[in-house]
Design a protein around this motif. Structure first.
Motif, PDB file in Angstrom:
ATOM      1  N   GLU A   1      16.709 -25.513  16.476  1.00  0.00           N
ATOM      2  CA  GLU A   1      16.030 -26.592  15.765  1.00  0.00           C
ATOM      3  C   GLU A   1      16.862 -27.861  15.880  1.00  0.00           C
ATOM      4  OE1 GLU A   1      15.196 -25.586  11.751  1.00  0.00           O
ATOM      5  OE2 GLU A   1      13.767 -23.977  12.238  1.00  0.00           O
ATOM      6  N   ASP A   2      16.156 -29.008  15.990  1.00  0.00           N
ATOM      7  CA  ASP A   2      16.810 -30.301  15.933  1.00  0.00           C
ATOM      8  C   ASP A   2      15.866 -31.279  15.254  1.00  0.00           C
ATOM      9  OD1 ASP A   2      15.035 -31.671  17.863  1.00  0.00           O
ATOM     10  OD2 ASP A   2      15.948 -30.342  19.335  1.00  0.00           O
TER      11      ASP A   2
ATOM     12  N   LYS B   1      19.700 -20.151  14.961  1.00  0.00           N
ATOM     13  CA  LYS B   1      19.543 -19.009  14.061  1.00  0.00           C
ATOM     14  C   LYS B   1      19.242 -17.761  14.883  1.00  0.00           C
ATOM     15  CE  LYS B   1      17.590 -22.077  10.543  1.00  0.00           C
ATOM     16  NZ  LYS B   1      16.409 -22.373   9.705  1.00  0.00           N
TER      17      LYS B   1
ATOM     18  N   SER C   1      20.756 -26.706  14.891  1.00  0.00           N
ATOM     19  CA  SER C   1      20.998 -25.373  14.312  1.00  0.00           C
ATOM     20  C   SER C   1      20.546 -24.304  15.300  1.00  0.00           C
ATOM     21  CB  SER C   1      20.257 -25.196  12.990  1.00  0.00           C
ATOM     22  OG  SER C   1      18.860 -25.170  13.193  1.00  0.00           O
TER      23      SER C   1
ATOM     24  N   PRO D   1      26.763 -27.537  15.982  1.00  0.00           N
ATOM     25  CA  PRO D   1      25.473 -27.031  15.499  1.00  0.00           C
ATOM     26  C   PRO D   1      25.676 -25.954  14.435  1.00  0.00           C
ATOM     27  CG  PRO D   1      25.474 -27.160  17.896  1.00  0.00           C
ATOM     28  CD  PRO D   1      26.876 -27.434  17.448  1.00  0.00           C
ATOM     29  N   VAL D   2      24.789 -25.949  13.458  1.00  0.00           N
ATOM     30  CA  VAL D   2      24.851 -24.951  12.381  1.00  0.00           C
ATOM     31  C   VAL D   2      24.432 -23.599  12.954  1.00  0.00           C
ATOM     32  CG1 VAL D   2      23.945 -24.244  10.143  1.00  0.00           C
ATOM     33  CG2 VAL D   2      24.370 -26.663  10.624  1.00  0.00           C
ATOM     34  N   PHE D   3      25.252 -22.582  12.723  1.00  0.00           N
ATOM     35  CA  PHE D   3      24.956 -21.232  13.225  1.00  0.00           C
ATOM     36  C   PHE D   3      24.660 -20.304  12.055  1.00  0.00           C
ATOM     37  CE2 PHE D   3      26.575 -16.956  14.482  1.00  0.00           C
ATOM     38  CZ  PHE D   3      25.557 -16.671  15.385  1.00  0.00           C
ATOM     39  N   GLU D   4      23.495 -19.678  12.098  1.00  0.00           N
ATOM     40  CA  GLU D   4      23.099 -18.712  11.071  1.00  0.00           C
ATOM     41  C   GLU D   4      22.665 -17.425  11.763  1.00  0.00           C
ATOM     42  OE1 GLU D   4      20.086 -20.249   8.548  1.00  0.00           O
ATOM     43  OE2 GLU D   4      21.117 -22.140   8.132  1.00  0.00           O
TER      44      GLU D   4
ATOM     45  N   HIS E   1      21.684 -32.784  13.353  1.00  0.00           N
ATOM     46  CA  HIS E   1      21.039 -31.694  12.597  1.00  0.00           C
ATOM     47  C   HIS E   1      20.633 -30.563  13.538  1.00  0.00           C
ATOM     48  CE1 HIS E   1      20.437 -35.381  10.197  1.00  0.00           C
ATOM     49  NE2 HIS E   1      20.605 -34.585   9.144  1.00  0.00           N
TER      50      HIS E   1
END
Length: 637
Positions: free
Chosen positions: A573-574, A560, A558, A518-521, A556
């Motif tokens: 989010e997905d 945050k 993520s 997963p994208v980590f921000e 997709h």
């Protein structure tokens, strides 16, 4: 002839009734108005005390915030001063403290005699703010060792506030206004006293902070020091030259002396005191962290201004009240003259079926009174029997409804129990069969199987074992014992938000190794921590990431992390089918699933919601997001 009026009064029912009403109502009316007038005075004074205390508390908090900025600036720089305890560095640090803190009007770093032999006996780095300019100098030689701002912290061995003073001294540089100083003793690594770090605040700015709010037009604030000397007062001639005890006569101004002792003792409260011949309400309280006390003075003439206006309202009110009494008497006489007509009308309405028509009882002993009481008794008896019948009907209907609801609940409970058992059996049987099957394969053919296939089988067994462990843990958490254990858990710790988020992402990747991470921000530093339960926070974050990977396209995902003034926000989010609107009301219900035989126990989101709620936060679905699911967790900082 003289007996005729009394005879008329005895024979006339209307006259007797009118006189009785007047004799009863007029004294009560006057007494009520008097009590109302006195009670209003008490309530006004009580409200004034409450309002003054509230304003005083607000002002004290404002002063404390102002003082705390100086204390923080001083305490935060103490270690840096000791790390750089050299003449040039002390001059630079003194200037830096004033530059970086707008509320600081001056800063001095003063050392013990002969600390720096090259400068002789004295060394004092001093910086003041003059308008937009900041001036830093090494002060000239003068005996600063006896100054309160140096002597006091040295004697008591800790930081303290000293009463405001005129900064004029024999040194090179002096402030042009009265200042108060927060002084902190400096000690070297061996605990030896080496000097004093003090920051100054402007008394003028402090006065503006105190006088920012007034509850009444003529109310004002005053502030006194440890010995009762004024340093905030509307009469500037009293500042620093007089104390609260100055010019008081113990016999005539005992209240003022008592106020002075209360304030200098650091007590909090309110009292009424004569100030310059005028009665005043004074609320007082100490300024935390200082030897000072602050008070608000509210003259009674301001407090009771509206009360005195009541006298102008009371007189016409009495006349209006008397007119109302006369009108009431007239109506009473009118009702007395025509009682038979009223009783007849009521009886006819009852005969027509209007059983709610009320016939009142009366204390009259004449024929009309006895007739009215007979009808009223008959009506009460009928109403009693009708009410019994209605009550029996309502009670029967209620019990039938309760039985129906109980039957429905029992059927629903039985259905839910069956579904739950089927669901748990299905969910546990699949990974258990896989583990048992692979275990038998390994036991029978462990030497014949290639290493890669053995490794794959072990990974599959490990994955299913973790799945079983996860389901067992969720079942335990959903039980009464699990809830009790969670509520009674006192293991709170400092948790790095970014660190927990990364660990949860890595944990999710272990369950779904074929999916991308997963994208980590994050918009917060790794050093930002919150005081919470690491275990239950991690369980909640893992569960939402697990569901996102499981029920979306998995490509997709993520997470945050951001913050506001009061909360830390985690946004997941997905992209995928999302949560249909007709099922959203069930997503936090335990054991609720869209498909009863689908994978999972229906406990993930309910447990995550419960964990986050018990941690003082919130878990919500963002319904404005249309590309899949977006869950938002907010936790207090």
């Amino acid at each position: 002839m003289s007996s005729r009026p009394s005879l008329h009064i005895r024979q006339s029912l209307s006259t007797k009734l009118s006189l009785s009403i007047l004799m009863l109502v007029v004294p009560i009316f006057i007494m009520v108005l008097g009590l109302l007038f006195l009670q209003s005075r008490h309530l006004i004074k009580k409200q004034a005390t409450k309002q003054a205390s509230s304003v005083l508390s607000t002002t004290t908090q404002r002063v404390c915030r102002y003082l705390n900025t100086l204390e923080t600036a001083t305490n935060a720089n103490e270690w840096f001063v000791m790390e750089n305890f050299q003449p040039d560095s002390l001059l630079a640090l003194s200037r830096q403290i004033v530059q970086l803190n707008a509320n600081v009007c001056g800063c001095s770093i003063t050392t013990e005699p002969n600390t720096f032999p090259q400068y002789g006996r004295y060394f004092s780095a001093y910086t003041i703010r003059e308008g937009d300019s900041i001036i830093t100098v090494r002060e000239g030689e003068y005996e600063y060792f006896e100054k309160p701002w140096y002597k006091t912290p040295r004697l008591i061995g800790k930081a303290c506030w000293v009463d405001p003073f005129n900064d004029f001294n024999e040194g090179t540089l002096s402030a042009k206004e009265m200042i108060a100083s927060y002084c902190k003793p400096l000690h070297d690594a061996d605990g030896r006293f080496v000097g004093v770090l003090s920051t100054d605040l402007s008394l003028h700015q402090l006065s503006e902070t105190v006088l920012a709010e007034q509850p009444y037009p003529n109310s004002y604030f005053l502030m006194i020091g440890e010995k009762g000397n004024y340093f905030i007062h509307p009469d500037s001639t009293r500042l620093f030259k007089q104390t609260i005890f100055s010019g008081t006569d113990p016999r005539q101004q005992a209240d003022r002396i008592a106020l002075g002792h209360e304030m200098t003792a650091g007590n909090q409260g309110s009292m009424r005191v004569m100030i310059d011949g005028n009665p005043c309400l004074i609320c007082y309280q100490p300024v935390p962290g200082t030897p000072w006390s602050i008070a608000i003075v509210c003259p009674d003439s301001d407090i009771l201004k509206d009360y005195y206006r009541q006298a102008y309202i009371l007189t016409p009110l009495m006349f209006v009240g008397l007119l109302v009494i006369l009108l009431f008497c007239y109506k009473s006489v009118e009702n007395t003259v025509n009682p038979l007509n009223k009783l007849l009308d009521q009886s006819q309405r009852i005969a027509e079926g209007h059983y709610d028509e009320q016939i009142p009882h009366t204390k009259r002993t004449d024929v009309i009174g006895r007739l009215q009481n007979s009808f009223a008794t008959m009506q009460d008896s009928l109403r009693h029997h009708v009410n019994d019948i209605q009550h029996m009907y309502v009670e029967t209907a209620r019990r039938n409804e309760e039985l129906m609801e109980a039957s429905q609940l029992a059927e629903e409970a039985n259905r839910q129990k069956t579904v739950f058992i089927q669901n748990v059996s299905h969910q546990i049987r699949t990974p258990l069969n896989i583990i048992m099957g692979f275990a038998q394969v390994l036991g029978d053919n462990s030497e014949e199987l290639p290493d890669e296939e053995v490794k794959s089988i072990i990974e599959m067994m490990d994955h299913n074992a973790k799945t079983l462990s996860r389901m067992v843990l969720m079942l335990f958490d959903s039980s009464e014992q699990g809830l009790s254990e969670e509520l009674n858990s006192n293991k709170q710790e400092e948790v790095s938000c970014n660190e927990v988020a990364r660990e949860c992402i890595d944990h999710t990747h272990l369950h779904f190794p074929d999916l991308p991470l997963p994208v980590f921000e994050t918009s917060i530093p790794d050093s930002l921590c919150i005081h919470t339960s690491r275990l239950y926070l991690m369980r909640s974050l893992r569960e939402i990431l697990y569901n996102s990977a499981k029920y979306s396209d998995g490509m997709h995902l993520s997470l945050k992390v951001s913050d506001t003034e009061h909360v830390i926000r985690f946004v997941f989010e997905d992209r995928g089918p999302g949560m249909a609107e007709e099922y959203r009301h069930l997503m936090y219900e335990p054991f609720s699933k869209i498909n009863d035989l689908s994978e999972g126990l229906g406990l993930g989101l309910p447990l995550a919601k419960r964990h986050i709620t018990n941690l003082g936060g919130s878990l919500d679905l963002d319904t404005s997001y249309k590309d899949g699911c977006r869950f938002v967790i907010e936790l207090p900082k």
